[in-house]
Design a protein around this motif. Structure first.
Motif, PDB file in Angstrom:
ATOM      1  N   GLY A 241       3.214  10.946 -49.050  1.00 53.77           N
ATOM      2  CA  GLY A 241       2.055  10.060 -49.102  1.00 53.77           C
ATOM      3  C   GLY A 241       2.275   8.666 -49.632  1.00 53.77           C
ATOM      4  N   PRO A 242       3.059   8.444 -50.694  1.00 54.95           N
ATOM      5  CA  PRO A 242       3.200   7.101 -51.264  1.00 54.95           C
ATOM      6  C   PRO A 242       3.772   6.089 -50.269  1.00 54.95           C
ATOM      7  CG  PRO A 242       3.931   8.732 -52.837  1.00 54.95           C
ATOM      8  CD  PRO A 242       3.697   9.455 -51.548  1.00 54.95           C
ATOM      9  N   ILE A 243       3.231   4.886 -50.302  1.00 52.96           N
ATOM     10  CA  ILE A 243       3.679   3.814 -49.418  1.00 52.96           C
ATOM     11  C   ILE A 243       3.806   2.517 -50.216  1.00 52.96           C
ATOM     12  CG2 ILE A 243       2.671   4.809 -47.325  1.00 52.96           C
ATOM     13  CD1 ILE A 243       0.310   2.883 -47.648  1.00 52.96           C
ATOM     14  N   GLY A 244       4.456   1.516 -49.601  1.00 57.03           N
ATOM     15  CA  GLY A 244       4.554   0.199 -50.213  1.00 57.03           C
ATOM     16  C   GLY A 244       5.523  -0.677 -49.457  1.00 57.03           C
ATOM     17  N   TYR A 245       5.399  -1.973 -49.636  1.00 56.53           N
ATOM     18  CA  TYR A 245       6.294  -2.930 -48.984  1.00 56.53           C
ATOM     19  C   TYR A 245       6.229  -4.242 -49.738  1.00 56.53           C
ATOM     20  CZ  TYR A 245       2.106  -5.012 -46.831  1.00 56.53           C
ATOM     21  OH  TYR A 245       0.883  -5.624 -46.619  1.00 56.53           O
ATOM     22  N   ASN A 246       7.183  -5.138 -49.426  1.00 52.39           N
ATOM     23  CA  ASN A 246       7.256  -6.447 -50.092  1.00 52.39           C
ATOM     24  C   ASN A 246       7.249  -6.311 -51.618  1.00 52.39           C
ATOM     25  OD1 ASN A 246       7.131  -7.296 -47.459  1.00 52.39           O
ATOM     26  ND2 ASN A 246       5.436  -8.710 -47.734  1.00 52.39           N
ATOM     27  N   ARG A 247       8.000  -5.308 -52.086  1.00 49.97           N
ATOM     28  CA  ARG A 247       8.165  -5.034 -53.521  1.00 49.97           C
ATOM     29  C   ARG A 247       6.853  -4.686 -54.228  1.00 49.97           C
ATOM     30  NH1 ARG A 247      13.426  -6.500 -55.240  1.00 49.97           N
ATOM     31  NH2 ARG A 247      14.568  -7.778 -53.735  1.00 49.97           N
ATOM     32  N   GLN A 248       5.866  -4.205 -53.476  1.00 52.22           N
ATOM     33  CA  GLN A 248       4.607  -3.747 -54.055  1.00 52.22           C
ATOM     34  C   GLN A 248       4.420  -2.265 -53.739  1.00 52.22           C
ATOM     35  OE1 GLN A 248       1.116  -6.632 -53.628  1.00 52.22           O
ATOM     36  NE2 GLN A 248       2.443  -7.315 -51.951  1.00 52.22           N
ATOM     37  N   HIS A 249       4.344  -1.446 -54.762  1.00 48.87           N
ATOM     38  CA  HIS A 249       4.068  -0.032 -54.573  1.00 48.87           C
ATOM     39  C   HIS A 249       2.564   0.185 -54.402  1.00 48.87           C
ATOM     40  CE1 HIS A 249       8.052   1.047 -56.701  1.00 48.87           C
ATOM     41  NE2 HIS A 249       8.172   1.342 -55.418  1.00 48.87           N
ATOM     42  N   GLY A 250       2.212   1.207 -53.647  1.00 47.25           N
ATOM     43  CA  GLY A 250       0.818   1.615 -53.541  1.00 47.25           C
ATOM     44  C   GLY A 250      -0.070   0.650 -52.803  1.00 47.25           C
ATOM     45  N   VAL A 251       0.467  -0.023 -51.774  1.00 43.29           N
ATOM     46  CA  VAL A 251      -0.363  -0.907 -50.959  1.00 43.29           C
ATOM     47  C   VAL A 251      -0.156  -0.581 -49.481  1.00 43.29           C
ATOM     48  CG1 VAL A 251      -0.356  -2.796 -52.627  1.00 43.29           C
ATOM     49  CG2 VAL A 251       1.386  -2.735 -50.824  1.00 43.29           C
ATOM     50  N   ALA A 252      -1.204  -0.795 -48.701  1.00 47.54           N
ATOM     51  CA  ALA A 252      -1.148  -0.601 -47.250  1.00 47.54           C
ATOM     52  C   ALA A 252      -1.332  -1.946 -46.562  1.00 47.54           C
ATOM     53  CB  ALA A 252      -2.248   0.365 -46.802  1.00 47.54           C
ATOM     54  N   LYS A 253      -0.647  -2.133 -45.438  1.00 39.60           N
ATOM     55  CA  LYS A 253      -0.864  -3.324 -44.599  1.00 39.60           C
ATOM     56  C   LYS A 253      -2.176  -3.099 -43.854  1.00 39.60           C
ATOM     57  CE  LYS A 253       0.042  -7.194 -42.471  1.00 39.60           C
ATOM     58  NZ  LYS A 253      -1.319  -7.392 -41.929  1.00 39.60           N
ATOM     59  N   ALA A 254      -3.278  -3.353 -44.552  1.00 41.34           N
ATOM     60  CA  ALA A 254      -4.592  -2.923 -44.073  1.00 41.34           C
ATOM     61  C   ALA A 254      -5.432  -4.032 -43.466  1.00 41.34           C
ATOM     62  CB  ALA A 254      -5.373  -2.278 -45.216  1.00 41.34           C
ATOM     63  N   LEU A 255      -5.136  -5.299 -43.795  1.00 41.97           N
ATOM     64  CA  LEU A 255      -5.916  -6.422 -43.284  1.00 41.97           C
ATOM     65  C   LEU A 255      -4.980  -7.436 -42.633  1.00 41.97           C
ATOM     66  CD1 LEU A 255      -8.342  -6.946 -46.306  1.00 41.97           C
ATOM     67  CD2 LEU A 255      -8.762  -5.623 -44.214  1.00 41.97           C
ATOM     68  N   GLN A 256      -5.563  -8.311 -41.845  1.00 42.12           N
ATOM     69  CA  GLN A 256      -4.754  -9.276 -41.108  1.00 42.12           C
ATOM     70  C   GLN A 256      -3.980 -10.208 -42.032  1.00 42.12           C
ATOM     71  OE1 GLN A 256      -7.013 -11.850 -38.505  1.00 42.12           O
ATOM     72  NE2 GLN A 256      -5.306 -12.085 -37.080  1.00 42.12           N
TER      73      GLN A 256
END
Length: 688
Positions: A241-256
């Motif tokens: 389940g855990p996700i992250g990117y751009n050195r940020q844990h716990g975030v989703a690419k959710a908005l434009q």
């Protein structure tokens, strides 16, 4: 004979010419990787050319996080194999993890199959009470420094071009120690992650079987997949389940334009709970820098076999319904100013060429479809609309022109729209000359003005295109060179092709800039190059253009959804929506759309040139699947939310985005691309 209409004999010649390219393209997979279970520690290893490249970090095969602190996993506990057995083709290693709350039984089953190693990992909780705040994991380590990753629809060798424009908006990954890129299973159109070591010409891919997780504290929580970079290695990871990117844990690419917090992604495992995760590993040599992503594209097709076209609406129905809706967009301002409106007539009026408007498209497409549609209004609409579009003013120095007219003034103009409009003009003139049914004098004057300026601009020493958007000029210039016997147009097309091949074949920066509402890597940019390279191949039969076309096509295919993503309750589930054949837009705009129908005929033709029936079957699905959600009025929206992402509506809760559908943005391209692709299928004598 029209430029892109090849006879059967010509296509056979192209197929034979392609054989040497096929041999060249497949030499990279001649050396097979070796898989084994190390007898000393019972751990899996993968070897290539005598070098062990994939291992288990720290000899810890199984790792489970038992705590959740500061928005991420913690309290890690590990275990090593205790037993090894062989059962037929399966090699099985088992172990036990002792926790204060009880015992976790662990098992990995491995099987080799056609260059892949399939693994099924099993967790079985044997404690007396529920185990809380758990995260399960898979971790495999690939040797190599600063390796580049390819995650379909999301990360393209780091998204280097987009990173120069908006590194805080899109996922960026350079393979530097400490970086990570981990995303939800359901976000990926083709569910794999690739790592490429360009210095040593090898790559590895982790394919995952996507699935939601039982016991998650969040609704609709799925497994996640990605990569984490270290010093001299990178790890493939699967988490529950855990996700992250751009050195940020716990975030989703959710908005434009920004991420949203996606936290508390852990499990509660009740006594007796069994959770399994299936994945596949392939390790292989590459054909040089920027080619590692190509093999797993076709592995994905072999795994999912997304070829069932007949479960979708038939071709004839699609063409008829899309044409009936197109007629509803007919707009006549008077004084000869008429064409197909970009918007719903009740909302706004503008006749716009290219991109979202595609007012130029029916002038070509309806010529091919006229016989089957049997509507006496078609010839008049073709002549009148193309004559009007031919009055748009052209800058003689640059070949650029405004692409829109709102009843009062001309407006707009960009390489994407201009290139697409020029292509449809060239195709319309080619078809009209063959049939003799239309007066093309005005159309030809307009197109020659465009080609004169564009070729002059491209052939100048200071031409330096910002993005792959200008690759949309290659195909029309190439076709126009034949139409008007103008060698300079072909010279410009070939120069542009060389520039974009030099920029993108090694993936130092992937094809980008082909859509106007994102500034990053995108499938439209890849399509621009694919169309241009393929057109030059059809003109010259030069093998290099076929190789280039395949590379660009493979990037396009990585955006095509190869599996039916199960949907949560919502608009998509209401219609039993099946995602196979749809396309993700870009790393910035993470929804699916019908754009893939536009390049489906070219995918089919590549199947002929390369002797690959998989491409021909996939092309049919791409066309027919995308008709889903067309309503009783013939209308179809653009943005379908297959993952945790939205651009319209209530976007306040990240957990309520997936499964939504923005049906109000019904610009004309959604209709025009179906008709345009249908015409191109008809040119090659194929009914998908």
């Amino acid at each position: 004979m029209k430029l892109t209409e090849n006879t059967a004999s010509e296509r056979n010649i192209m197929k034979h010419l392609a054989l040497t390219v096929i041999i060249f393209l497949t030499t990279a997979i001649a050396v097979k990787a070796q898989f084994r279970i190390n007898n000393k520690n019972m751990l899996p290893e993968w070897e290539l050319n005598g070098h062990t490249l994939i291992t288990i970090p720290d000899d810890e095969l199984w790792r489970i996080a038992t705590e959740w602190n500061d928005g991420w996993m913690s309290g890690w506990v590990s275990a090593r194999p205790e037993s090894l057995e062989q059962n037929g083709e399966w090699t099985i290693v088992s172990g036990t993890m002792e926790l204060p709350q009880g015992k976790m039984l662990l098992r990995d089953s491995y099987k080799q199959d056609n260059g892949l190693v399939r693994c099924r990992r099993r967790y079985e909780w044997q404690g007396e009470d529920t185990l809380h705040n758990v995260n399960l994991s898979v971790r495999l380590r690939l040797k190599g420094h600063n390796m580049q990753t390819f995650i379909p629809g999301v990360v393209y060798y780091g998204n280097k071009n987009g990173a120069e424009v908006n590194p805080d908006i899109i996922p960026v990954y350079d393979g530097k120690p400490g970086e990570f890129a981990i995303f939800e299973d359901h976000r990926l159109p083709m569910p794999f992650v690739m790592l490429e070591n360009s210095a040593n010409n090898y790559a590895a891919t982790l394919h995952t079987t996507p699935s939601p997780v039982r016991g998650a504290v969040l609704d609709d929580q799925w497994w996640s997949v990605g990569v984490e970079a270290g010093d001299g290695y990178s790890d493939f990871v699967l988490y529950s389940g855990p996700i992250g990117y751009n050195r940020q844990h716990g975030v989703a690419k959710a908005l434009q334009f920004k991420p949203m917090t996606y936290n508390a992604t852990y499990l509660d495992m009740e006594p007796g709970r069994i959770i399994e995760k299936e994945f596949f590993i392939e390790l292989y040599e590459t054909d040089g820098k920027g080619t590692g992503f190509q093999r797993p594209i076709y592995t994905t097709l072999d795994l999912y076999k997304p070829y069932e076209a007949d479960r979708f609406t038939d071709f004839e129905t699609i063409v008829n319904e899309k044409y009936n809706f197109a007629k509803k967009r007919w707009l006549d301002y008077g004084d000869g100013c008429a064409g197909f409106n970009m918007y719903d007539l009740s909302q706004r009026s503008s006749i716009v060429m290219g991109w979202c408007g595609q007012a130029d498209s029916p002038g070509y497409a309806l010529q091919l479809l006229e016989g089957s549609l049997a509507d006496s209004d078609i010839p008049g609409m073709i002549q009148k609309s193309m004559d009007f579009l031919s009055t748009f003013p052209v800058d003689e120095n640059s070949g650029q022109f405004p692409v829109g007219y709102d009843g009062k003034e001309f407006f707009g103009g960009d390489p994407v729209s201009c290139g697409q409009a020029m292509y449809n003009f060239a195709k319309a003139i080619s078809q009209a000359r063959a049939s003799g049914k239309y007066d093309t004098a005005k159309w030809e004057i307009f197109l020659r003005k465009c080609c004169d300026g564009q070729s002059r601009r491209i052939l100048s020493e200071n031409w330096n295109p910002r993005s792959t958007a200008e690759a949309f000029l290659i195909a029309p210039l190439a076709i126009a060179s034949r139409l008007f016997d103008a060698p300079s147009y072909l010279e410009a097309a070939e120069k542009a092709a060389r520039v974009f091949a030099d920029r993108h074949l090694e993936m130092d920066g992937c094809y980008w800039g082909g859509t106007l509402d994102a500034t990053c890597e995108d499938k439209e940019g890849a399509w621009a190059a694919f169309q241009g390279f393929q057109t030059l191949y059809e003109l010259s039969h030069a093998e290099k253009y076929l190789k280039w076309a395949k590379h660009a096509m493979d990037v396009c295919l990585s955006y095509v959804v190869a599996w039916d993503i199960p949907m949560p309750p919502g608009r998509l589930a209401d219609f039993n929506f099946r995602s196979t054949g749809w396309t993700v837009v870009s790393p910035q705009n993470q929804h699916v759309d019908v754009y893939g129908v536009l390049f489906a005929p070219e995918v089919y033709k590549m199947g002929e040139y390369l002797g690959d029936d998989r491409l021909k079957q996939l092309a049919k699905v791409m066309y027919r699947s995308c008709f889903q959600l067309t309503n009783a009025y013939g209308s179809q929206g653009e943005q379908l939310q297959h993952t945790n992402f939205a651009q319209r509506g209530d976007m306040s809760d990240v957990r309520k985005l997936r499964g939504g559908y923005s049906e109000g943005w019904t610009v004309f391209w959604i209709t025009a691309h179906f008709l345009n692709a249908a015409a191109r299928f008809q040119e090659i004598g194929v009914e998908p």
